[in-house]
Design a protein around this motif. Structure first.
Motif, PDB file in Angstrom:
ATOM      1  N   GLU A   1      54.806  56.745  54.589  1.00 51.81           N
ATOM      2  CA  GLU A   1      54.431  57.164  53.226  1.00 51.81           C
ATOM      3  C   GLU A   1      54.161  55.950  52.349  1.00 51.81           C
ATOM      4  N   PHE A   2      55.012  54.905  52.479  1.00 52.14           N
ATOM      5  CA  PHE A   2      54.795  53.682  51.701  1.00 52.14           C
ATOM      6  C   PHE A   2      53.467  53.028  52.073  1.00 52.14           C
TER       7      PHE A   2
ATOM      8  N   SER B   1      48.061  51.837  50.841  1.00 51.18           N
ATOM      9  CA  SER B   1      46.629  51.975  51.133  1.00 51.18           C
ATOM     10  C   SER B   1      45.908  52.585  49.938  1.00 51.18           C
ATOM     11  N   GLU B   2      46.522  53.642  49.371  1.00 45.86           N
ATOM     12  CA  GLU B   2      45.927  54.261  48.174  1.00 45.86           C
ATOM     13  C   GLU B   2      45.863  53.264  47.031  1.00 45.86           C
ATOM     14  N   GLN B   3      46.964  52.487  46.879  1.00 43.67           N
ATOM     15  CA  GLN B   3      47.008  51.489  45.800  1.00 43.67           C
ATOM     16  C   GLN B   3      45.933  50.439  46.004  1.00 43.67           C
ATOM     17  N   GLU B   4      45.734  50.008  47.275  1.00 46.29           N
ATOM     18  CA  GLU B   4      44.687  49.034  47.566  1.00 46.29           C
ATOM     19  C   GLU B   4      43.317  49.613  47.213  1.00 46.29           C
TER      20      GLU B   4
ATOM     21  N   LYS C   1      43.052  49.664  43.554  1.00 47.71           N
ATOM     22  CA  LYS C   1      42.826  48.296  43.087  1.00 47.71           C
ATOM     23  C   LYS C   1      41.367  47.903  43.271  1.00 47.71           C
ATOM     24  N   ALA C   2      40.838  48.243  44.472  1.00 46.76           N
ATOM     25  CA  ALA C   2      39.433  47.934  44.756  1.00 46.76           C
ATOM     26  C   ALA C   2      38.526  48.671  43.778  1.00 46.76           C
ATOM     27  N   GLU C   3      38.885  49.943  43.532  1.00 48.76           N
ATOM     28  CA  GLU C   3      38.074  50.720  42.577  1.00 48.76           C
ATOM     29  C   GLU C   3      38.155  50.107  41.176  1.00 48.76           C
ATOM     30  N   VAL C   4      39.373  49.692  40.773  1.00 56.53           N
ATOM     31  CA  VAL C   4      39.550  49.069  39.453  1.00 56.53           C
ATOM     32  C   VAL C   4      38.724  47.791  39.364  1.00 56.53           C
ATOM     33  N   GLU C   5      38.779  46.994  40.465  1.00 56.30           N
ATOM     34  CA  GLU C   5      37.988  45.759  40.488  1.00 56.30           C
ATOM     35  C   GLU C   5      36.505  46.085  40.351  1.00 56.30           C
TER      36      GLU C   5
END
Length: 196
Positions: free
Chosen positions: A147-148, A153-156, A159-163
């Motif tokens: 789950e972590f 992976s979702e956070q990455e 993050k990529a989307e935010v970038e």
């Protein structure tokens, strides 16, 4: 053992009978000696008759003594045989006692071994329960880790989307700045043209 004991009793009884017979013969001898003393006093008694009678009694007594000795030797031989049998039986009894002691020792060792086996089984069962619990804990941890990892992976991805959004936003700001600059230039030109 019972046959030998019965034979021993029979020989003992025979010896007692022989002793009784010897006692009777002695009594007879004594009676005959008393009679002899009485007969000697009479004139009818002759030295030759007395001598023959005494020799016959002596021969009879000698024969009885021989028989008595044979009986005693037989009795002693039987007693010695019985003593050997008794000693052999005592040795067997001692041997059986030793075997009983060894059997008791083996029973105790078996009981100790069974107790140790039961303890080992109990320890193994507790270990298996701990292992099952540990496996269950590991499974839960593995699930949490998965789950972590999914969250990471979702956070990455976020993050990529935010970038990407930041880059797009910077591009938009750059475009806006460029548009503002052009607009300013255009307004200046317009003002200069109006002024002119």
């Amino acid at each position: 053992m019972h046959k030998e004991w019965a034979a021993f009793k029979a020989s003992k009884k025979k010896a007692a009978e022989d002793e009784a017979r010897a006692a009777q013969l002695r009594a007879k001898l004594e009676a005959d000696q008393a009679k002899f003393e009485n007969d000697r006093k009479t004139e009818e008694w002759s030295v030759a008759g007395w001598k023959r009678k005494a020799e016959a009694e002596a021969a009879l007594l000698s024969e009885e003594r021989k028989n008595w000795k044979k009986i005693c030797e037989k009795d002693n031989a039987k007693k010695m045989g019985l003593r050997i049998v008794i000693n052999n039986l005592k040795a067997e009894v001692e041997k059986l006692k030793k075997q009983d002691a060894e059997i008791e020792k083996l029973k105790k060792e078996k009981t100790d071994a069974e107790a140790a086996r039961d303890e080992a089984r109990s320890h193994r069962e507790r270990s298996e329960q701990r292992e099952v619990h540990t496996c269950a804990t590991h499974a839960l941890r593995d699930k949490e880790i998965e789950e972590f990892i999914a969250l990471l992976s979702e956070q990455e991805q976020l993050k990529a989307e935010v970038e990407s959004i930041k880059k797009n936003l910077e591009l938009e700001w750059a475009k806006k700045a460029e548009t503002s600059r052009r607009l300013s230039e255009t307004e200046e030109k317009l003002e200069n043209s109006e002024t002119a």
